[in-house]
Motif scaffolding. Structure first.
Motif, PDB file in Angstrom:
ATOM      1  N   GLY A 153       1.674   4.850   0.327  1.00 34.97           N
ATOM      2  CA  GLY A 153       0.995   5.911   1.076  1.00 34.97           C
ATOM      3  C   GLY A 153      -0.018   5.222   1.980  1.00 34.97           C
ATOM      4  N   ASP A 184       0.869  -1.167   0.000  1.00 36.85           N
ATOM      5  CA  ASP A 184       0.000   0.000   0.000  1.00 36.85           C
ATOM      6  C   ASP A 184       0.911   1.224   0.000  1.00 36.85           C
ATOM      7  OD1 ASP A 184      -2.201   1.629   0.013  1.00 36.85           O
ATOM      8  OD2 ASP A 184      -2.471   1.540   2.186  1.00 36.85           O
ATOM      9  N   GLU A 239       4.806   4.683   4.164  1.00 31.49           N
ATOM     10  CA  GLU A 239       4.192   5.939   4.582  1.00 31.49           C
ATOM     11  C   GLU A 239       5.268   6.992   4.855  1.00 31.49           C
ATOM     12  OE1 GLU A 239       1.095   7.373   4.747  1.00 31.49           O
ATOM     13  OE2 GLU A 239       2.254   9.079   5.477  1.00 31.49           O
TER      14      GLU A 239
HETATM   15  C1  LIG Z   1      -5.291   9.298   0.863  1.00 30.75           C
HETATM   16  S1  LIG Z   1      -4.144   8.612   2.030  1.00 30.75           S
HETATM   17  C2  LIG Z   1      -4.347   6.876   1.746  1.00 30.75           C
HETATM   18  C3  LIG Z   1      -4.168   6.051   2.979  1.00 30.75           C
HETATM   19  C4  LIG Z   1      -4.244   4.536   2.813  1.00 30.75           C
HETATM   20  N1  LIG Z   1      -3.553   4.060   1.646  1.00 30.75           N
HETATM   21  C5  LIG Z   1      -5.655   4.036   2.723  1.00 30.75           C
HETATM   22  O1  LIG Z   1      -6.040   3.794   1.600  1.00 30.75           O
HETATM   23  O2  LIG Z   1      -6.344   3.935   3.723  1.00 30.75           O
HETATM   24  C6  LIG Z   1      -2.572   8.994   1.235  1.00 30.75           C
HETATM   25  C7  LIG Z   1      -1.359   8.731   2.115  1.00 30.75           C
HETATM   26  O3  LIG Z   1      -0.184   8.841   1.320  1.00 30.75           O
HETATM   27  C8  LIG Z   1       0.851   9.371   2.124  1.00 30.75           C
HETATM   28  N2  LIG Z   1       1.925   9.902   1.261  1.00 30.75           N
HETATM   29  C9  LIG Z   1       1.907  11.067   0.560  1.00 30.75           C
HETATM   30  N3  LIG Z   1       3.065  11.226  -0.119  1.00 30.75           N
HETATM   31  C10 LIG Z   1       3.815  10.129   0.139  1.00 30.75           C
HETATM   32  C11 LIG Z   1       5.116   9.692  -0.292  1.00 30.75           C
HETATM   33  N4  LIG Z   1       5.849  10.433  -1.113  1.00 30.75           N
HETATM   34  N5  LIG Z   1       5.578   8.513   0.154  1.00 30.75           N
HETATM   35  C12 LIG Z   1       4.822   7.737   0.991  1.00 30.75           C
HETATM   36  N6  LIG Z   1       3.594   8.111   1.439  1.00 30.75           N
HETATM   37  C13 LIG Z   1       3.090   9.277   1.014  1.00 30.75           C
HETATM   38  C14 LIG Z   1       0.120  10.441   2.937  1.00 30.75           C
HETATM   39  O4  LIG Z   1       0.867  10.840   4.079  1.00 30.75           O
HETATM   40  C15 LIG Z   1      -1.186   9.714   3.273  1.00 30.75           C
HETATM   41  O5  LIG Z   1      -1.083   8.993   4.469  1.00 30.75           O
END
Ligand SMILES: C[S@@+](CC[C@H](N)C(=O)[O-])C[C@H]1O[C@@H](n2cnc3c(N)ncnc32)[C@H](O)[C@@H]1O
Length: 256
Positions: A107, A105, A130
């Protein structure tokens, strides 16, 4: 760098009719205005999702449902909102996932997708990547609340997906609107690179569709489209004409 606005014909078909907050694009064309029935339906769907989220958290003894707006929210980094995981089965049926599959997953936020996937699918293991330390900490806490047989198949990695080295056993990538722009393309390049190191079929479960064009440019093909998600796959040893621009984090129409 501001994200590129997609023309209507470049958008993934599964985003048609989605509202601005569903897509969270910020810079795409305005969605068609919803009528009274459309707005009502949207509210009902949101309510159903919220209730399911509350039930999920309560049942598993975790906390995933509260949204988090991060300070670095931008066109390249979106805040935290948990996925509507109950839609996953529609695009990625249980029978198409086996014990050799490893789901990432990208992010992962508070880990809802991992917590769901490890119970729902016969996956070997699941990995959540994350960026935000406070969200990764909540995800770890949630994982530790689960019994050993589930816990030992879940890993939370605190890293930027743009530079994270994709493991060679990863076969399914889930992206629920995590980021845009060059970050998205760098991540795709890492997937392609990992496939070069170890040829295998890789699949991408992607919501919101803003980067549909980038996914196709990276050599993926559409397998199926459902209202909230599209499933793509990329075959091993596929020709990769855009490898260099992708590796450099540049899209075809980015300024050089
Ligand atoms: C819309 S949420 C989705 C959360 C989870 N995947 C779910 O579906 O329940 C997007 C997530 O991506 C993370 N994120 C954003 N940019 C990122 C990066 N460059 N690398 C890893 N995570 C990232 C954000 O901090 C956030 O927690």
């Amino acid at each position: 760098m501001p994200g590129r606005a997609l023309r209507a014909d470049q958008r993934a078909p599964h985003t048609a009719g989605q509202s601005a907050d569903q897509r969270q694009d910020g810079d795409g064309p305005a969605p068609p205005a919803l009528g009274t029935t459309g707005r009502l339906l949207q509210r009902v769907r949101r309510l159903r999702r919220a209730l399911r989220g509350a039930w999920f958290d309560r049942r598993l003894g975790v906390e995933t449902r509260n949204r988090v707006i991060t300070s670095s929210r931008s066109s390249e980094h979106f805040g935290y909102e948990a996925a509507d995981v109950w839609q996953l089965e529609k695009v990625l049926p249980r029978r198409e996932v086996g014990p050799d599959d490893v789901l990432v997953d990208v992010g992962a936020g508070k880990g809802r997708v991992l917590l769901f996937a490890v119970r729902h699918y016969a996956l070997r293991r699941v990995i959540g990547v994350e960026l935000m330390p406070q969200l990764a900490a909540v995800a770890r806490r949630n994982v530790s609340a689960r019994p050993e047989p589930e816990r030992c198949r879940m890993t939370i990695v605190e890293a930027d997906a743009a530079t994270w080295r994709v493991p060679e056993d990863a076969t399914v990538f889930h992206l629920f609107n995590p980021f845009g722009g060059a970050t998205f393309r760098s991540f795709l390049a890492s997937v392609v690179e990992s496939q070069r190191r170890r040829p295998r079929l890789v699949r991408l479960v992607y919501s919101h569709g803003r980067h549909h064009r980038d996914v196709l440019d990276a050599g993926f093909e559409v397998v199926r489209v459902r209202p909230r998600y599209a499933l793509y796959q990329r075959h091993p040893n596929q020709e990769d004409p855009l490898a260099e621009p992708l590796r450099a984090g540049q899209g075809p129409d980015d300024p050089q």
